[in-house]
Design a protein around this motif. Structure first.
Motif, PDB file in Angstrom:
ATOM      1  N   GLN A  83       9.721   1.477   4.036  1.00  0.00           N
ATOM      2  CA  GLN A  83       9.307   1.413   2.918  1.00  0.00           C
ATOM      3  C   GLN A  83       8.517   1.095   2.416  1.00  0.00           C
ATOM      4  O   GLN A  83       7.383   0.829   1.175  1.00  0.00           O
ATOM      5  N   HIS A  84       7.409  -0.464   3.400  1.00  0.00           N
ATOM      6  CA  HIS A  84       6.084  -0.600   3.297  1.00  0.00           C
ATOM      7  C   HIS A  84       4.883  -0.126   2.750  1.00  0.00           C
ATOM      8  O   HIS A  84       4.825   1.530   3.330  1.00  0.00           O
ATOM      9  N   PRO A  85       4.417  -0.088   1.917  1.00  0.00           N
ATOM     10  CA  PRO A  85       2.664   0.428   1.583  1.00  0.00           C
ATOM     11  C   PRO A  85       2.385   0.715   2.364  1.00  0.00           C
ATOM     12  O   PRO A  85       2.197  -0.079   4.024  1.00  0.00           O
ATOM     13  N   PRO A  86       1.015   1.369   2.703  1.00  0.00           N
ATOM     14  CA  PRO A  86      -0.305   1.697   3.906  1.00  0.00           C
ATOM     15  C   PRO A  86      -0.454   0.377   3.899  1.00  0.00           C
ATOM     16  O   PRO A  86      -0.774   0.179   3.417  1.00  0.00           O
ATOM     17  N   VAL A  87      -1.146   0.237   5.138  1.00  0.00           N
ATOM     18  CA  VAL A  87      -1.402  -1.208   5.457  1.00  0.00           C
ATOM     19  C   VAL A  87      -2.590  -0.511   6.570  1.00  0.00           C
ATOM     20  O   VAL A  87      -3.260   0.462   8.047  1.00  0.00           O
ATOM     21  N   ARG A  88      -3.846  -1.193   5.454  1.00  0.00           N
ATOM     22  CA  ARG A  88      -5.098  -0.836   5.945  1.00  0.00           C
ATOM     23  C   ARG A  88      -5.642  -1.883   6.374  1.00  0.00           C
ATOM     24  O   ARG A  88      -7.019  -1.770   7.383  1.00  0.00           O
ATOM     25  N   SER A  89      -5.483  -3.089   6.120  1.00  0.00           N
ATOM     26  CA  SER A  89      -5.587  -4.246   6.969  1.00  0.00           C
ATOM     27  C   SER A  89      -4.764  -5.364   6.814  1.00  0.00           C
ATOM     28  O   SER A  89      -3.555  -5.590   6.463  1.00  0.00           O
ATOM     29  N   ALA A  90      -4.909  -5.933   7.702  1.00  0.00           N
ATOM     30  CA  ALA A  90      -3.886  -7.625   8.035  1.00  0.00           C
ATOM     31  C   ALA A  90      -3.655  -8.386   6.352  1.00  0.00           C
ATOM     32  O   ALA A  90      -2.526  -8.730   6.616  1.00  0.00           O
ATOM     33  N   ARG A  91      -4.982  -7.884   5.657  1.00  0.00           N
ATOM     34  CA  ARG A  91      -4.546  -8.578   4.156  1.00  0.00           C
ATOM     35  C   ARG A  91      -3.045  -8.027   3.539  1.00  0.00           C
ATOM     36  O   ARG A  91      -2.175  -8.504   2.789  1.00  0.00           O
ATOM     37  N   ASP A  92      -2.801  -6.491   4.222  1.00  0.00           N
ATOM     38  CA  ASP A  92      -1.742  -5.575   3.545  1.00  0.00           C
ATOM     39  C   ASP A  92      -0.013  -6.003   4.000  1.00  0.00           C
ATOM     40  O   ASP A  92       0.850  -5.960   3.339  1.00  0.00           O
TER      41      ASP A  92
END
Length: 297
Positions: free
Chosen positions: A170-179
């Motif tokens: 269910q996790h949203p897209p990860v575009r960087s480590a901040r996500d």
């Protein structure tokens, strides 16, 4: 001093335990202990400092271990020489866990079939420990995250790997480590090259990693991520092989952290018949499967 005694001494020194050395050599521990005592009596020195359950090398033992490594290599070269350069004797190959599971089975089967006189032993560990094993002469060659960066090592590439961060479905897209800031990270122990790549990915985004949870199997990492306990990094080829992969969401890291190349490495000047046979087999396999490399890139 007999060569068989040196083999026993070398195994105990590398394992740090008579019991583990006995398992490695398929001998009973009492036999190894007797042979070690006989060797120490012949040399007139103590080779080990016996501390509780672990045996540490004495200063004299460290000197002898270096000679034992060199004599072992000469022994294997001599066997190959008198047999016409044919592969024979011991060949100890180190490998990363993911490589052992995905890329090695076919190569191992073909090597065993082609060279039955070789006693091929495979040891799996993180890249850092494998490189240490190469430099300390415990391994003849190792499949590690490359390319070679240490003086005294040679190598050839085996395969390209795409690195994926996996999260709960269910996790949203990860575009960087901040996500994924603050989330627990499941990884292998210190010395794992993929762990170091993940740490660099977080550092590049100026984002601290969450709590690090060390786990020694990809199956366990996947199970923890499925349960929503955190995130993990693994090669796409590894993830594709695991049951339950459809229960997580995979995110490709940003360049240059999304790509790794697995290399076969060995000490310079130590490419004997056994290793050369493996190199030839590996390169034939790689040349015959260009499509797989393209998919992994």
């Amino acid at each position: 001093m007999e060569f068989s005694q040196l083999r026993i001494f070398q195994a105990v020194a590398e394992e740090g335990s008579v019991t583990r050395a006995a398992e490695r050599l398929h001998r009973v521990p009492s036999n190894l202990s007797t042979r070690l005592r006989q060797l120490e009596e012949q040399l007139g020195v103590e080779l080990f400092l016996r501390e509780r359950q672990r045996m540490q090398l004495s200063p004299a033992g460290k000197v002898l271990l270096d000679y034992a490594h060199r004599l072992s290599a000469l022994h294997d070269q001599a066997v190959a020489a008198v047999q016409g350069g044919e592969p024979a004797g011991d060949f100890v190959l180190g490998t990363m866990y993911s490589t052992a599971a995905i890329h090695l089975p076919g190569l191992l089967a073909r090597y065993h079939q082609a060279y039955p006189q070789v006693n091929l032993q495979v040891q799996a560990a993180p890249s850092g420990e494998l490189l240490e094993g190469l430099l300390n002469h415990r391994l003849d060659a190792a499949l590690v995250d490359g390319p070679p960066s240490l003086a005294g090592l040679d190598g050839v590439p085996l395969c390209d790997e795409t690195l994926l961060l996996i999260t709960c479905a269910q996790h949203p897209p990860v575009r960087s480590a901040r996500d994924v800031a603050g989330k627990a990270v499941f990884t292998f122990r210190q010395g794992c090259s993929y762990r170091m790549r993940l740490e660099a990915w977080y550092a590049d985004a100026h984002t601290p990693m969450g709590r690090v949870m060390e786990i020694e199997s990809y199956q366990s990492m996947l199970a923890c991520v499925i349960a929503g306990a955190g995130v993990a990094l693994m090669a796409e080829s590894m993830l594709d092989s695991l049951p339950g992969r459809d229960q997580v969401r995979a995110h490709r890291l940003q360049a240059p952290f999304d790509h790794a190349v697995t290399w076969l490495m060995w000490r310079q000047g130590m490419c004997g018949a056994n290793l050369q046979a493996w190199i030839d087999l590996q390169q034939t396999e790689t040349n015959n499967q260009p499509s797989e490399a393209a998919v992994s890139a």
